[in-house]
Design a protein around this motif. Structure first.
Motif, PDB file in Angstrom:
ATOM      1  N   GLY A   1       0.778  -1.223   0.000  1.00 65.09           N
ATOM      2  CA  GLY A   1       0.000   0.000   0.000  1.00 65.09           C
ATOM      3  C   GLY A   1       0.816   1.283   0.000  1.00 65.09           C
ATOM      4  O   GLY A   1       0.264   2.364   0.165  1.00 65.09           O
ATOM      5  N   SER A   2       2.134   1.185  -0.198  1.00 62.63           N
ATOM      6  CA  SER A   2       3.004   2.363  -0.106  1.00 62.63           C
ATOM      7  C   SER A   2       3.635   2.696  -1.457  1.00 62.63           C
ATOM      8  O   SER A   2       3.941   1.810  -2.251  1.00 62.63           O
ATOM      9  N   GLY A   3       3.880   3.980  -1.671  1.00 66.40           N
ATOM     10  CA  GLY A   3       4.583   4.441  -2.856  1.00 66.40           C
ATOM     11  C   GLY A   3       6.052   4.715  -2.589  1.00 66.40           C
ATOM     12  O   GLY A   3       6.756   5.220  -3.450  1.00 66.40           O
TER      13      GLY A   3
ATOM     14  N   TRP B   1      -5.347   3.058  -8.381  1.00 63.70           N
ATOM     15  CA  TRP B   1      -4.904   4.088  -9.323  1.00 63.70           C
ATOM     16  C   TRP B   1      -3.889   5.002  -8.645  1.00 63.70           C
ATOM     17  O   TRP B   1      -2.839   5.316  -9.221  1.00 63.70           O
ATOM     18  N   ASP B   2      -4.215   5.439  -7.436  1.00 67.59           N
ATOM     19  CA  ASP B   2      -3.296   6.303  -6.687  1.00 67.59           C
ATOM     20  C   ASP B   2      -1.971   5.585  -6.448  1.00 67.59           C
ATOM     21  O   ASP B   2      -0.893   6.151  -6.678  1.00 67.59           O
TER      22      ASP B   2
ATOM     23  N   ALA C   1       7.718   7.414  -8.063  1.00 69.34           N
ATOM     24  CA  ALA C   1       8.893   7.079  -7.252  1.00 69.34           C
ATOM     25  C   ALA C   1       9.998   6.516  -8.149  1.00 69.34           C
ATOM     26  O   ALA C   1      11.181   6.811  -7.957  1.00 69.34           O
ATOM     27  N   THR C   2       9.597   5.728  -9.134  1.00 69.65           N
ATOM     28  CA  THR C   2      10.560   5.162 -10.087  1.00 69.65           C
ATOM     29  C   THR C   2      11.183   6.275 -10.930  1.00 69.65           C
ATOM     30  O   THR C   2      12.399   6.294 -11.149  1.00 69.65           O
TER      31      THR C   2
ATOM     32  N   ASN D   1       1.666  -9.351 -10.261  1.00 69.57           N
ATOM     33  CA  ASN D   1       0.958  -8.257 -10.926  1.00 69.57           C
ATOM     34  C   ASN D   1       1.441  -6.890 -10.444  1.00 69.57           C
ATOM     35  O   ASN D   1       1.267  -5.891 -11.129  1.00 69.57           O
ATOM     36  N   ARG D   2       2.050  -6.858  -9.259  1.00 71.28           N
ATOM     37  CA  ARG D   2       2.589  -5.607  -8.713  1.00 71.28           C
ATOM     38  C   ARG D   2       3.975  -5.413  -9.308  1.00 71.28           C
ATOM     39  O   ARG D   2       4.901  -6.182  -9.026  1.00 71.28           O
ATOM     40  N   ARG D   3       4.107  -4.383 -10.137  1.00 69.85           N
ATOM     41  CA  ARG D   3       5.390  -4.182 -10.791  1.00 69.85           C
ATOM     42  C   ARG D   3       5.511  -2.748 -11.279  1.00 69.85           C
ATOM     43  O   ARG D   3       4.528  -2.026 -11.384  1.00 69.85           O
TER      44      ARG D   3
END
Length: 180
Positions: free
Chosen positions: A67-69, A113-114, A122-123, A159-161
């Motif tokens: 849940g973190s950016g 989305w957020d 961040a990337t 899927n998280r990438r």
């Protein structure tokens, strides 16, 4: 306007440069002991758009806290290694963040989305800190769960990438098919 042969040569040169960048990224990761466990999280392939570098979550190895950016330090270090290899080429970059299909709890005030947009940004910041000029970033996109790597498993960590695409400069055109 370039002739067909020249365009093909440009495309072949670019493909070789992309292959060299992919090799450099893999070697850089293997040369940094604390990054070696993350080698399995890295996927590099050539697409019609360009050289795609994806950093993919695994079962017990995440790039960001849930849940973190904010990237984990080893993720930042990995992106910095990618930046070193990509800084040698002039191509523009497209950066996108992806989440799994698990929704935030209602009332969280945020959604996938957020989160995907925060991670893409961040990337972008890490790539710039790693030596990529800001003007090379063409776009930063949050894709949420709309482009799953494992479509039949929306909750899969894979899927998280984050995806960085070194965009092609040369657009290859295919010759029209011969007709009889």
């Amino acid at each position: 306007m370039k002739e067909g042969g020249e365009k093909l040569q440009d495309a072949q040169k670019e493909a070789r440069q992309f292959q060299q960048a992919a090799t450099e990224i893999r070697q850089a990761i293997q040369s940094v002991p604390e990054l070696e466990p993350l080698a399995q999280n890295l996927m590099i392939d050539q697409t019609p758009e360009g050289l795609r570098i994806q950093i993919v979550d695994q079962d017990r190895v995440s790039m960001f806290p849930g849940g973190s950016g904010q990237m984990y330090p080893q993720t930042r270090q990995l992106v910095m290694q990618v930046a070193k290899a990509l800084a040698k080429l002039p191509n523009k970059l497209s950066i996108s963040g992806h989440t799994d299909g698990i929704p935030f709890t209602s009332g969280a005030g945020r959604d996938n989305w957020d989160l995907s947009t925060e991670r893409a940004n961040a990337t972008r910041r890490a790539l710039i800190a790693g030596g990529i000029p800001e003007e090379r970033v063409q776009d930063v996109i949050g894709r949420a769960d709309r482009d799953l790597l494992v479509p039949d498993q929306p909750g899969s960590p894979r899927n998280r990438r984050i995806s960085m695409v070194l965009l092609r400069e040369s657009k290859t055109t295919t010759a029209p098919a011969a007709t009889n």
